[in-house]
Design a protein around this motif. Sequence first.
Motif, short mmCIF file in Angstrom:
data_model
loop_
_atom_site.label_atom_id
_atom_site.label_comp_id
_atom_site.label_asym_id
_atom_site.label_seq_id
_atom_site.Cartn_x
_atom_site.Cartn_y
_atom_site.Cartn_z
N THR A 156 2.40 9.79 -5.22
CA THR A 156 2.40 11.15 -4.65
C THR A 156 3.78 11.81 -4.63
O THR A 156 3.89 12.99 -4.29
N LYS A 157 4.82 11.09 -5.00
CA LYS A 157 6.18 11.62 -4.80
C LYS A 157 6.48 12.88 -5.61
O LYS A 157 7.40 13.64 -5.27
N VAL B 65 -6.44 8.16 -6.92
CA VAL B 65 -7.18 9.21 -6.22
C VAL B 65 -6.26 9.93 -5.23
O VAL B 65 -6.34 11.16 -5.07
N ALA B 66 -5.36 9.19 -4.59
CA ALA B 66 -4.39 9.81 -3.68
C ALA B 66 -3.54 10.82 -4.46
O ALA B 66 -3.26 11.93 -3.98
N ARG B 67 -3.15 10.44 -5.66
CA ARG B 67 -2.35 11.34 -6.50
C ARG B 67 -3.12 12.62 -6.81
O ARG B 67 -2.58 13.73 -6.69
N GLU B 68 -4.41 12.46 -7.15
CA GLU B 68 -5.23 13.65 -7.44
C GLU B 68 -5.33 14.56 -6.23
O GLU B 68 -5.21 15.79 -6.34
N LYS B 69 -5.56 13.98 -5.06
CA LYS B 69 -5.71 14.77 -3.83
C LYS B 69 -4.40 15.48 -3.49
O LYS B 69 -4.39 16.65 -3.08
N ILE C 297 -5.56 12.00 2.01
CA ILE C 297 -4.90 11.53 0.80
C ILE C 297 -4.94 10.00 0.71
O ILE C 297 -5.46 9.44 -0.25
N ILE C 298 -4.42 9.34 1.73
CA ILE C 298 -4.20 7.89 1.56
C ILE C 298 -5.49 7.09 1.58
O ILE C 298 -5.54 5.99 1.03
N PHE D 96 0.84 -1.20 0.00
CA PHE D 96 0.00 0.00 0.00
C PHE D 96 0.88 1.26 0.00
O PHE D 96 0.71 2.16 -0.83
N ASN D 97 1.84 1.30 0.92
CA ASN D 97 2.71 2.47 1.02
C ASN D 97 3.49 2.71 -0.27
O ASN D 97 3.64 3.86 -0.72
N LYS D 98 3.98 1.64 -0.84
CA LYS D 98 4.77 1.71 -2.08
C LYS D 98 3.95 2.41 -3.17
O LYS D 98 4.44 3.32 -3.84
N ARG D 99 2.69 2.00 -3.31
CA ARG D 99 1.86 2.60 -4.36
C ARG D 99 1.49 4.04 -4.04
O ARG D 99 1.39 4.88 -4.94
N ILE D 100 1.28 4.32 -2.75
CA ILE D 100 1.00 5.71 -2.35
C ILE D 100 2.23 6.59 -2.64
O ILE D 100 2.12 7.71 -3.16
N ILE D 101 3.40 6.07 -2.33
CA ILE D 101 4.64 6.85 -2.57
C ILE D 101 4.82 7.08 -4.08
O ILE D 101 5.07 8.22 -4.51
#
Lengths: 273, 273
Positions: free
Chosen positions: A50-51, A252-256, A240-241, A42-47
């Motif tokens: 959003t990076k 969606v996290a990227r959009e936020k 975000i997450i 999960f974290n990997k994809r969030i990073i």
Amino acid sequence: MTRDQLFEQIKTKGSYLCVGLDTDIRKVPKHLLGEEDPVFEFNKRIIDATKDYAVAYKPNTAFYEAMGSQGWESLRKTLEYIPKDIFTIADAKRGDIGNTSGLYARAFFDNMDFDSVTVAPYMGSDSVKPFLDFEGKWVILLALTSNQGSHDFQRCELKETEEELYERVMKTSMEWASPEQLMFVVGATRADALRKVRSVAPDNFLLVPGVGAQGGSLEEVSANGMNDKCGLLVNSSRGIIYASQGEDFAEVAREKAKELRDEMAVYLERYLG
Amino acid sequence: MTRDQLFEQIKTKGSYLCVGLDTDIRKVPKHLLGEEDPVFEFNKRIIDATKDYAVAYKPNTAFYEAMGSQGWESLRKTLEYIPKDIFTIADAKRGDIGNTSGLYARAFFDNMDFDSVTVAPYMGSDSVKPFLDFEGKWVILLALTSNQGSHDFQRCELKETEEELYERVMKTSMEWASPEQLMFVVGATRADALRKVRSVAPDNFLLVPGVGAQGGSLEEVSANGMNDKCGLLVNSSRGIIYASQGEDFAEVAREKAKELRDEMAVYLERYLG
């Protein structure tokens, strides 16, 4: 990471966004639960998502501790995955007598390679200083938090100087470290408090939780908190997450994150000129 | 464990000794370093050697965190090894906003089965209360610590009531929980402070570090701190577990624990009658 390096990153990205990696296994989308380490996945994809918009990542250690030794593995892997030019915060709120704080510092700065740790000030100087012995590493000291309970003690007025406890915490700790190693946690809920904090500590970076799910206004925080090196890291976690808990969570996290970055870019332009 | 059960154990053993399991891999005797988990092996032998004289064990989590996920495994195994009738303290000094403190509580009370956790008060009510939601579990709140830095903030006099911050912390938190769930950490270095603490909280157990290597007098602590259910847990860490660093470490630890127990038995007789 130095203050100038952090500022450079902020200018390059047009962002002072910190993404809080408060990853709760109970909220990880179902399609990831079959992975060997769903929290890390999960974290990997969030990073990844959003990076481009985040200048800092802040895992809250409680979420990892709640999963025992497996959780510490997920935390370690997450930290290693974060690109090296992005600032990292172990949101651990540690603080103990000297030799023990020294061990916490070793845990977060040596064994893992976090840039900073959040520290609780109640036990005073020798509970904070061991973290400052690590060159190039940062203490982010709790000053004025955004929760209801912050009124119980942080806002108590002191007899001698008629300042509130959180001001004393800031002023005293500023004798221990320069703004190159010391930031403060400051809740974003009230503009007047933020102006007061900025007058006490004109040069220190402030880590501001409480925007997004916790409800502060980014515009107000930026108007009252920014200094000439930005001086702000504004955190959003759940906003975000967990913006989506479906298969599209990363998108969606990227959009936020991008929305917040776009707003921040406006304030950087406005207040830094 | 209830307060009465703890008191019964104290009377049975003639002891209010807490052994601090601050196990540093760098200080574990050489002959244990070949074991698969030297920290657990060390703790196991210390527990076997001292369990007749100790009513509580207190691992400081920093020592285990400093070893990453492996350290959390050693902590978990150590906790499981401690006999169930002995009180256990996770000396973690945690404290965060409500949902996050809830996760820390889950980590120490659910995933592991500690009887109590030490908690830092700076963030106020909602940082402490989630720990109190666990029936039969205890919060041991930092009040007046024994380190030099305790003077920085804990001893600040408040304007409104002319009490010091640590007194406010005690009085406010006593509105959140009864003496059946709330203890305080009180440094043992000054008799007058201990008398003051006892007048503020007549019924609460006090966890007193700072006897032994940190230098407080057991006699003074007992004379000024005991109440009619003893009300004291006096901790010794280094003075017991590192009394010898040779192959006889467990035997010497047992002798040191017995010495303290024998002295405590005298004070229990003297002050409880």
